[in-house]
Every structure is written in structure tokens, then in C-alpha cells.
Motif scaffolding. Sequence first.
Motif, PDB file in Angstrom:
ATOM      1  N   THR A  89      36.963  42.541  52.721  1.00 44.14           N
ATOM      2  CA  THR A  89      36.702  43.542  51.683  1.00 44.14           C
ATOM      3  C   THR A  89      38.015  44.150  51.210  1.00 44.14           C
ATOM      4  OG1 THR A  89      36.540  45.391  53.242  1.00 44.14           O
ATOM      5  CG2 THR A  89      34.511  44.130  52.802  1.00 44.14           C
ATOM      6  N   PRO A  90      38.030  44.715  50.008  1.00 45.17           N
ATOM      7  CA  PRO A  90      39.239  45.406  49.553  1.00 45.17           C
ATOM      8  C   PRO A  90      39.654  46.530  50.491  1.00 45.17           C
ATOM      9  CG  PRO A  90      37.776  45.007  47.693  1.00 45.17           C
ATOM     10  CD  PRO A  90      37.007  44.636  48.935  1.00 45.17           C
ATOM     11  N   THR A  91      38.673  47.237  51.053  1.00 48.35           N
ATOM     12  CA  THR A  91      38.994  48.339  51.961  1.00 48.35           C
ATOM     13  C   THR A  91      39.729  47.838  53.195  1.00 48.35           C
ATOM     14  OG1 THR A  91      37.083  49.629  51.218  1.00 48.35           O
ATOM     15  CG2 THR A  91      38.011  50.184  53.372  1.00 48.35           C
ATOM     16  N   VAL A 117      43.992  43.669  45.696  1.00 47.69           N
ATOM     17  CA  VAL A 117      43.917  43.890  44.251  1.00 47.69           C
ATOM     18  C   VAL A 117      43.004  42.853  43.606  1.00 47.69           C
ATOM     19  CG1 VAL A 117      45.254  43.751  42.102  1.00 47.69           C
ATOM     20  CG2 VAL A 117      46.154  45.038  44.059  1.00 47.69           C
ATOM     21  N   GLY A 118      43.220  41.582  43.944  1.00 48.99           N
ATOM     22  CA  GLY A 118      42.400  40.524  43.351  1.00 48.99           C
ATOM     23  C   GLY A 118      40.937  40.667  43.693  1.00 48.99           C
ATOM     24  N   LEU A 119      40.644  40.987  44.951  1.00 47.92           N
ATOM     25  CA  LEU A 119      39.255  41.105  45.386  1.00 47.92           C
ATOM     26  C   LEU A 119      38.590  42.334  44.773  1.00 47.92           C
ATOM     27  CD1 LEU A 119      37.397  39.452  47.210  1.00 47.92           C
ATOM     28  CD2 LEU A 119      37.998  41.002  49.103  1.00 47.92           C
ATOM     29  N   ALA A 120      39.320  43.435  44.669  1.00 48.64           N
ATOM     30  CA  ALA A 120      38.760  44.641  44.059  1.00 48.64           C
ATOM     31  C   ALA A 120      38.445  44.408  42.587  1.00 48.64           C
ATOM     32  CB  ALA A 120      39.726  45.803  44.217  1.00 48.64           C
ATOM     33  N   ARG A 121      39.321  43.690  41.890  1.00 53.97           N
ATOM     34  CA  ARG A 121      39.041  43.369  40.482  1.00 53.97           C
ATOM     35  C   ARG A 121      37.810  42.465  40.375  1.00 53.97           C
ATOM     36  NH1 ARG A 121      43.346  45.073  37.331  1.00 53.97           N
ATOM     37  NH2 ARG A 121      45.455  44.804  38.210  1.00 53.97           N
ATOM     38  N   GLU A 122      37.779  41.456  41.232  1.00 52.33           N
ATOM     39  CA  GLU A 122      36.682  40.496  41.193  1.00 52.33           C
ATOM     40  C   GLU A 122      35.330  41.166  41.439  1.00 52.33           C
ATOM     41  OE1 GLU A 122      35.212  37.045  44.223  1.00 52.33           O
ATOM     42  OE2 GLU A 122      37.344  37.017  43.687  1.00 52.33           O
ATOM     43  N   ARG A 123      35.305  42.117  42.358  1.00 53.46           N
ATOM     44  CA  ARG A 123      34.048  42.777  42.722  1.00 53.46           C
ATOM     45  C   ARG A 123      33.792  44.064  41.939  1.00 53.46           C
ATOM     46  NH1 ARG A 123      33.896  42.149  49.371  1.00 53.46           N
ATOM     47  NH2 ARG A 123      34.115  39.868  49.406  1.00 53.46           N
ATOM     48  N   LEU A 129      40.797  49.848  43.860  1.00 57.23           N
ATOM     49  CA  LEU A 129      41.819  49.097  43.133  1.00 57.23           C
ATOM     50  C   LEU A 129      43.106  49.909  42.982  1.00 57.23           C
ATOM     51  CD1 LEU A 129      42.773  46.654  41.596  1.00 57.23           C
ATOM     52  CD2 LEU A 129      41.521  47.468  39.576  1.00 57.23           C
ATOM     53  N   SER A 130      42.981  51.191  42.642  1.00 63.14           N
ATOM     54  CA  SER A 130      44.174  52.010  42.456  1.00 63.14           C
ATOM     55  C   SER A 130      44.977  52.125  43.745  1.00 63.14           C
ATOM     56  CB  SER A 130      43.784  53.404  41.965  1.00 63.14           C
ATOM     57  OG  SER A 130      44.924  54.222  41.833  1.00 63.14           O
TER      58      SER A 130
END
Length: 456
Positions: A89-91, A117-123, A129-130
Motif C-alpha cells: 500500500t502507499p501507506t 507515488v506511483g501506487l497512490a496515483r494509480e489507486r 500522495l502528497s
Amino acid sequence: MAGTDRAVAMEALARAGEAVCFAGDQYRYAEVGRRAAALRHPNDPPAVELTACLVTGVAATLRGDHERAGPALRRAVVLGGRLTGPALTPTALTCAAAAGLVVAVDGAAHRLAERAVGLARERGELSMLSRALELRAVAEYWLGRHEAAAETSRDGLRVARAAGQFNCANVHLGMLAVLAAVRADRESSLRRIREIGPTPTPGSRPHALAGWALAVLDLVDGRHAEAAARLASLARLGTGRGQVLVQVMATPYLVEAAAHLPHRPAATAALAAFDRWASSTASPLRRALSARCHALLAPRGGVEAEREFRTALRLHPTEDGAFERARTELLFGQELRRSRRPRDARGHLHQARETFTLLGADRWAEQATAELRAAGESVGPPDLPAARLLTGQQLRIAQLVAEGATNREIAARMFLSTRTVDHHLRNVFHRLGIRSRTELARTFAAEPHAGLASDR
């Protein structure tokens, strides 16, 4: 929460820890660490273990126990690289990236932040993301990729503002102010500080970043006492109050400012903390900066100063960190010239000047030029071809422009935004001293071998 879902509870503790660090209340992190330790089980799943390792490692770092912090933080980095399936996960990735930065494994931290960053954008997880972009920018700062860090921070600023995350937006503004100040770009740095607003919460991360930026501008202008006072105020060592981690990052500037002052207790204390951290890592850059700091505080013209400067130059990474190495060359050259060794100084000053010119750090290049002249050398403008004045990405964009491509076409071919292409092209024009695409085409036509560096 711990009684029903330990994974969520552990994540909540990590976020609470980030909140107290943001506010400058690091002394409260000890309680976060105690609660996380109470939640741990021997057979925790990877994501839970990763978060627990981060909290444990940061808590130990903040109390100066680097011997305990290092293994926990490195374990978090390793676990972050192994995440798969629902645990990815992004977290979790941002936790691993944060651990990597604290333990000074910058390349790994950058890769983890990039994945986050990529995973947060994708999801579509804009709330993370920030933060992921913030961590990527810090990693790029340590890797010496200042332009990339600025681009990442601008991206983070847009994301944070769009999501209504004003505290996050102010962190990105603070980072942009620091990056501009480090390059001696006063106008851009002060503009970013004004955007933060007149009253950032004292002790908060944006407040500390703005103070760091203002201190660097003071240092560039020779206001050493003011610079040292600003940087010493970022944290109160031993109390857990203020931005301890920001002050550690800024310690080389604090020492450089204090070296010009008769009394240096704050710089000496900050350097002792920096040394303990640097020596606990495997980072050549941190150790190079430590040696440079000791050189600056050593008696002028003595054996100790020269030995420490040479140690710093030996430790500076060759692939990344060209800017910091050039700063060390400049400071060593100044030391040698002021010790009445102008001939020995010139080689270091020439190296610093050329590197700053290649990086587009014009103010620092001017300082190196002034030192060369003071060392008795007649100095004209650097004789460098266009290809050597540009980074690899800037050079590729310049070549495509010279071939007649539009910014939109370049963006599509290089998988960039048109905004990024515009930004790089402005820097190309500035570095080459030209004003139009036509002049750019003429420049490249006059240098038929410029394209040889296009894959740098």
C-alpha cells in the motif's frame, strides 16, 4: 482500536508520530514508541512489523539511541522492498521510505517513495500522495538532485492544494524555499516563504524549513551571526522540542555560519548530534559533511583543517552529490588561500567553479571566481560547450527543440508533462544565455558534437 484491529492501530500510531514531528513536539514521540512496543507480536504480518519498526526506530533516533534505531529502521526498509499483495500500500511504502531517510539509505528511500507515488496515483489515494512526494523530494535533496527535488515539490504542492491539505502544501513550499536558497536564488526562495503565509505555527515543519531557507540566504550574503542564530533556533537540543530532524539536515550550514563567529556553542552541540547520527549510518555523504564541518571549526591554517577537508573530499560520492562536493572544494580553496597558499587553492577553486557552472548554480560559481581572482588568477568566463552546461534531460529537450519539435510533442515523446518541459526549457535558455528557440537551434548547429552526451 488495538483490541479489534492491531494493524489499523499500529498505522494510527505511526500517523500520530508523524503529527507530533510535524508540530515540533518530538518529546511526545516517546509515548508513541511505548504504545507501539506494547502492540507488537512476534509473528506480526510484514506491514504491521514494518510500521512498528519505523516507530521504534524513530523513537530511538529522537532520544539519540542510534545503536537501537539503526537495526529497526533498516528492517523497515527491507520489509518495504518485499511487500506484495494486499500488504503493498502507499501507506506502508511511505513508512519504509521514511525509515530509509532517517537511517540515510537515500537510494532505497527514493525507490520506495517513487513506488508509493506511483501506487497512490494509480489507486487515487490523494491523502498519501502528497506525503510520498515529500519523502521523494527529501531523498532527491540528499542525492544531490536538486532540480528533481524542486520538480517533485512543485508536484506535491499542486496535489496538496487540490486535496485541501494546507499543512502538506506548506511543507512543500518550505522545501522549495530551501532548494532555492541553497542555489542562492533569493527571489524564488522569498516568494515561496511568502506563500506559506505570515504566521506558520512556530516550531512546525514549515516554520523550520522557512527559517532554514532564510538562514542560507543570510549565509550567502555574509550575515553569519544572523544565519547561525536562525539555524540554532530550529530545535532545542535535549528537550525534544522544535524540528530536530530539520536541524540535523541543516547542521552543515549552521557550522559554516558559526565558523565565522568567536563563540560557537550551538554549532558545536549540533555537530555532536550530527556526528552521532552520521557515524551510525553507512552514508559516505553524511560522513563527508561531518568531516567538512570539523574542518571549518578547526584552527585556521592548521594541519587538522587540511586533514578534515581532504577526508571530506575522499568521502564525497562520485556519482551523486556533485553540489556538496563543489561546496567542499570551494570552502577548502578559501581555507588554503587565506592560509597564504594560493597555488594550492587554485585547483580546488577551479573544480568548484566548473561544477557550479555545470549545475547552473551561478551565485556559487561567482564566489569561486572571486576566490580565484583573490588567489592571483585572471579568470574569464568558463569555456564549456553547451552540452556540458546541461543535465541529461535538459540536453535531450534542447536537442528536440533544435530539431523543430513543439513542447507538446516533446512531452509525449519523453513521457513528461508540458509544464515540466516548459520548466526545463526555461532553465536551458538561462544556462545557455539565449532567449529563443531559434537561438537554441543555432547553438546546436554550431556544436555538431553536442548530441554525443544525449544519453547521459
